[in-house]
Write an enzyme that holds these catalytic residues in place. Structure first.
Site, PDB file in Angstrom:
ATOM      1  N   GLY A 201       3.945   4.233  10.400  1.00  0.00           N
ATOM      2  CA  GLY A 201       3.160   5.454  10.256  1.00  0.00           C
ATOM      3  C   GLY A 201       2.719   5.979  11.605  1.00  0.00           C
ATOM      4  O   GLY A 201       3.365   5.730  12.617  1.00  0.00           O
ATOM      5  N   SER A 202       1.588   6.660  11.598  1.00  0.00           N
ATOM      6  CA  SER A 202       1.143   7.328  12.823  1.00  0.00           C
ATOM      7  C   SER A 202       0.515   6.335  13.789  1.00  0.00           C
ATOM      8  O   SER A 202       0.020   5.274  13.399  1.00  0.00           O
ATOM      9  CB  SER A 202       0.127   8.415  12.486  1.00  0.00           C
ATOM     10  OG  SER A 202      -1.115   7.818  12.164  1.00  0.00           O
TER      11      SER A 202
ATOM     12  N   LYS B  54       0.900  -1.147   0.000  1.00  0.00           N
ATOM     13  CA  LYS B  54       0.000   0.000   0.000  1.00  0.00           C
ATOM     14  C   LYS B  54       0.941   1.198   0.000  1.00  0.00           C
ATOM     15  O   LYS B  54       1.552   1.536   1.018  1.00  0.00           O
ATOM     16  CB  LYS B  54      -0.879  -0.012   1.250  1.00  0.00           C
ATOM     17  CG  LYS B  54      -2.270   0.575   1.051  1.00  0.00           C
ATOM     18  CD  LYS B  54      -2.273   2.072   0.889  1.00  0.00           C
ATOM     19  CE  LYS B  54      -2.018   2.723   2.227  1.00  0.00           C
ATOM     20  NZ  LYS B  54      -1.649   4.144   2.124  1.00  0.00           N
TER      21      LYS B  54
ATOM     22  N   GLU C  26       5.304   0.071  13.421  1.00  0.00           N
ATOM     23  CA  GLU C  26       6.230   1.056  13.964  1.00  0.00           C
ATOM     24  C   GLU C  26       5.439   2.344  13.972  1.00  0.00           C
ATOM     25  O   GLU C  26       5.109   2.893  12.925  1.00  0.00           O
ATOM     26  CB  GLU C  26       7.453   1.168  13.061  1.00  0.00           C
ATOM     27  CG  GLU C  26       8.578   1.896  13.734  1.00  0.00           C
ATOM     28  CD  GLU C  26       9.403   2.617  12.720  1.00  0.00           C
ATOM     29  OE1 GLU C  26       9.844   2.002  11.729  1.00  0.00           O
ATOM     30  OE2 GLU C  26       9.584   3.826  12.908  1.00  0.00           O
TER      31      GLU C  26
ATOM     32  N   CYS D   8      11.833   8.771  12.082  1.00  0.00           N
ATOM     33  CA  CYS D   8      11.263   8.006  13.200  1.00  0.00           C
ATOM     34  C   CYS D   8      12.111   8.146  14.455  1.00  0.00           C
ATOM     35  O   CYS D   8      11.606   8.017  15.561  1.00  0.00           O
ATOM     36  CB  CYS D   8      11.187   6.515  12.870  1.00  0.00           C
ATOM     37  SG  CYS D   8      10.909   6.120  11.160  1.00  0.00           S
TER      38      CYS D   8
ATOM     39  N   GLY E 187      -2.067   3.343  12.993  1.00  0.00           N
ATOM     40  CA  GLY E 187      -1.515   2.042  13.377  1.00  0.00           C
ATOM     41  C   GLY E 187      -2.410   1.295  14.348  1.00  0.00           C
ATOM     42  O   GLY E 187      -2.637   0.090  14.198  1.00  0.00           O
TER      43      GLY E 187
ATOM     44  N   GLU F 119       3.456  12.835  20.461  1.00  0.00           N
ATOM     45  CA  GLU F 119       4.489  13.012  19.445  1.00  0.00           C
ATOM     46  C   GLU F 119       4.184  14.246  18.604  1.00  0.00           C
ATOM     47  O   GLU F 119       3.053  14.469  18.202  1.00  0.00           O
ATOM     48  CB  GLU F 119       4.559  11.779  18.541  1.00  0.00           C
ATOM     49  CG  GLU F 119       5.730  11.798  17.579  1.00  0.00           C
ATOM     50  CD  GLU F 119       5.812  10.556  16.686  1.00  0.00           C
ATOM     51  OE1 GLU F 119       6.923  10.072  16.479  1.00  0.00           O
ATOM     52  OE2 GLU F 119       4.759  10.090  16.214  1.00  0.00           O
TER      53      GLU F 119
END
Lengths: 508, 508
Positions: free
Chosen positions: A239-240, A182, A261, A298, A244, A390
């Site tokens: 991703g976020s 994707k 992650e 990251c 996630g 974050e």
């Protein structure tokens, strides 16, 4: 650019075909805010369904494909990417505003092809199989492909973590799993060109064409359906945290492994004795690290921790000046900038004080002033969850603990992280405190660093690009570092009393 | 036995202390239905909370304990179990009705102490750490303890899978994790005596007393809270799918790893050519295997598959007679019997035909007639979910497929299993069909067997006691087989540029 353009095709079952689209999107150049004149489809479930069916067939075929052939494909793909490097780099530059040099052309693309070649070597060596033979009990075991793998790539690495070319992709392919990528919509054309390179490599090496498939965008519901479909083996997501966790919930409920992650503040601790000697130097290192690539890594430091004192004040003064002086680059998208601003506002609302930045930078593209926040240990401890939000971008928050005891309490309240770093006096004056800090920090992080910034993730067998939740979904696994990263896409298979001629060759 | 008895104490923080109980339970002897004259507490959350706090402290202490000392504890514990073997075996016999010999005394207890000694050897060797040193990048990695581990033991193995002595326990301890054992209430006194042996071994070897803790029973809500508590590292669970899925949901939501072994039908395929020659022999083997220990093994065959024909009818005739002739032993509890009957009724309701059994056996204790069901492949394919309901006990259902094509479709509809077995003609007459069956079955099972029954799980490094969901929660991991089983209770740790004197000794 108002000329009519053809919607890009999806790569499913070995064909570039028209998507059964529920809509389209038009990427823009985040450095200018202008549309790039291309149109990509948002796939309906029928695209996924077709890809899943093709992936199941490819998975069966791959079971009897020699490792040498899989290695050959990974190498041919690396070569194809190099042959099209100029166009791919240009596409990524236009779509992400990341610099051509020193980044896309001379760092990230070579890293990506190197990763594919390391994966090829791992396919040949086959150590990921970890065969065990117990002749006395006529029992054997090895790791085997887990089944078709869906990879969701992130916005911030158009090559090295791309679903169609990055670390998850390479690890899944080594273990004989077809990949449904994707692509991230923010670098859709880059992904298209990479998938074209993969398609050429599949053809030239004779692997099943559906070994690699790619779609561009899905609604949330179809994403959740994809990771929980009975036909898949596992998923990878970078991703976020918000996106996630939705996928995690769907996959967990279906009993399907998903490797995520999701987020990390990558705390950097500056111990007091060292800070007395290095306030200026460390401030500049931190400023460099948290603004590099507009902080869109990251493992960039999003949080620093120090103990109150004169040296810390000097450090903060230098840090404020250094961060204020950094010319901000364009962020990956307008929504990246909106989310950064929203996070910074929320951190202030939760008790942090703005020292510099905190606003959009006028002019073309989506730029945001590099930002420094400060908060006391006491304030942090009163709202540890809100103050660990974050802020993805060029921002860092410094927690100033009242004393060493408060520093330790702050560490106890940290969530799981990809990395944790300790700067300390060279001569050992901080060693006593280090010994108290380390056991707490060690449990919270996947990678522990000394005396250097965490930004940057070496492709090494000893790398851990992982860590406790919510940095990832499981602390046993790493997303970077071959061969360890391959383990995520394998299932353990045991053979008990199976007749010799029916065993895989490497278990006979 | 109506004399007042003292409620047993829980083992928390190195003390046998009164539970903060919300209730009590009195175990009975399932062979007679009589109470055993003992009383055990149902712990409130406060017991768990106290155990968690003690476990966190023990986890820190264990970080600096030498592997040799952990190995010493495991061996001392094995020795203590042997010294108290008579009483432990007697307790387990009374609580479970499992035979003393050949089972508790000469099979399961030796297996358990052997497992502890294998774990001791693994602790000494330290291969579970899998250290990697990349000197060029000054980067190192290894596996490390994951944190306090909660282990929920099942009802069917009072020693070998007990939370305070079994495979999950041993694997967690090797990796330096304290264990909070949730004993199974059906063998509470057995567990108490084992925990007493563990306590003596902890004391004699000087390990932190809270390295091992034990409670007896919790309500569902507190169980869910325990596996999702921020202080734990991971959980292990062996038991029913219903209970396992509730814990999985809680742990998943909290981002805590949980390793589950939940259910498995362990299908056995009898291929047509072989069946022509072996109908009688294979029928007797299957009858033995599915009634052994009243079928109360995770890997007993609960399902068999054959292709319609004369040989299959002969096989079923022999199997009916063999199963009808087996004298049923007492099941583990009245609820085990109730659930077995409920499952068998549900399978009949879903389309299976009863060939023998299907009812309680009168007399003392909780016995159930060994049961054989038959269902057509067509009927199975029309309700594959309902017809894969596990019937935990002395029951087997045979699916008779109309032809080879239907056999393959039946296999495609199987859920994930711990084991899958194929019996076939010795001379190769079934090899063509085997080649079509194997790729389908292989993906569905953790352990593939030829020509022998799956009951019995050897403690071997090449064992896989795992498999795809819903047999377990993750197909990469095994619950049996040292050192592979240890991986479940480890986190990956990387050290980046960490000063040499601060590294673990084995990474320097």
């Amino acid at each position: 650019m108002q000329t009519a353009v053809a919607t890009a095709k999806v790569w499913i079952g070995g064909e570039w075909r028209d998507s059964d689209a529920e809509g389209v999107f038009e990427p823009e150049n985040p450095a200018t805010g202008e549309k790039l004149g291309r149109e990509f489809p948002v796939s309906r479930w029928s695209d996924c369904d077709r890809a899943l069916t093709a992936a199941v067939a490819a998975a069966h075929e791959l079971e009897t494909v020699a490792p040498e052939k899989i290695a050959g494909f990974l190498e041919a793909y690396a070569k194809e990417l190099e042959l099209d490097a100029d166009a791919i780099v240009q596409a990524a530059h236009e779509e992400t505003a990341l610099p051509v040099s020193p980044r896309l052309k001379d760092v990230e693309l070579p890293r990506t092809t190197d990763q594919l070649r390391q994966a090829a070597a791992a396919a040949r060596q086959g150590t990921w199989r970890r065969p065990i033979v117990d002749q006395g009990k006529n029992l054997r075991s090895c790791y085997a492909p887990i089944g078709p793998v869906v990879v969701f790539g992130p916005n911030n690495f158009p090559f090295a973590f791309n679903g169609v070319s990055g670390g998850d992709f390479a690890a899944a392919i080594v273990a004989g799993n077809p990949v449904i990528a994707k692509a991230h919509p923010l670098h859709a054309y880059t992904s298209q060109r990479m998938a074209e390179a993969a398609a050429r490599a599949l053809q030239s090496t004779g692997l099943p064409p559906a070994t690699v498939q790619m779609i561009y965008k899905l609604n949330h519901e179809n994403g959740a359906r994809l990771v929980s479909d009975p036909r898949i083996g596992a998923s990878g997501f970078t991703g976020s945290k918000g996106a996630g966790l939705k996928l995690k919930h769907a996959a967990d409920t279906a009993g399907k492994p998903i490797y995520l992650e999701m987020s990390s503040l990558n705390p950097v601790l500056f111990l007091p004795e060292g800070l007395k000697e290095n306030a200026q130097k460390w401030a500049r290192e931190l400023a460099d690290s948290c603004t590099l690539g507009s902080g869109q890594f990251c493992t960039r430091p999003n949080l620093a921790v120090a103990v109150a004192g004169e040296a810390t004040e000097a450090f903060l003064q230098e840090l404020t000046a250094a961060i204020a002086s950094r010319e901000p680059h364009a962020l990956l998208s307008s929504s990246t900038r909106d989310q950064l601003h929203e996070s910074i506002s929320a951190l202030q609302h939760a008790g942090a004080t703005l020292l510099t930045g905190g606003k959009n930078v006028p002019g073309p593209g989506y730029r945001y002033a590099s930002t420094l926040l400060r908060v006391s240990g006491k304030a942090f401890l009163s709202a540890p969850e809100e103050l660990q939000r974050e802020a993805f971008g060029n921002e860092v928050m410094v927690i100033v603990a009242a004393d060493e005891a408060e520093l330790l309490r702050v560490l106890e309240h940290l969530e799981g992280q990809l990395t944790g770093t300790v700067y300390s006096a060279a001569a050992g004056a901080d060693d006593d405190l280090y010994a108290r800090v380390e056991p707490i920090l060690r449990r919270k992080v996947g990678r522990l660093l000394n005396d250097k910034m965490p930004t940057g993730v070496a492709v090494s067998p000893a790398m851990n690009h992982g860590g406790p939740y919510p940095a990832t979904g499981h602390p046993h696994f790493t997303a970077v570092g071959i061969p360890t990263s391959i383990a995520r896409f394998t299932a353990l298979h045991s053979y008990d009393n199976v007749r010799p001629e029916r065993l895989p060759a490497f278990l006979r």
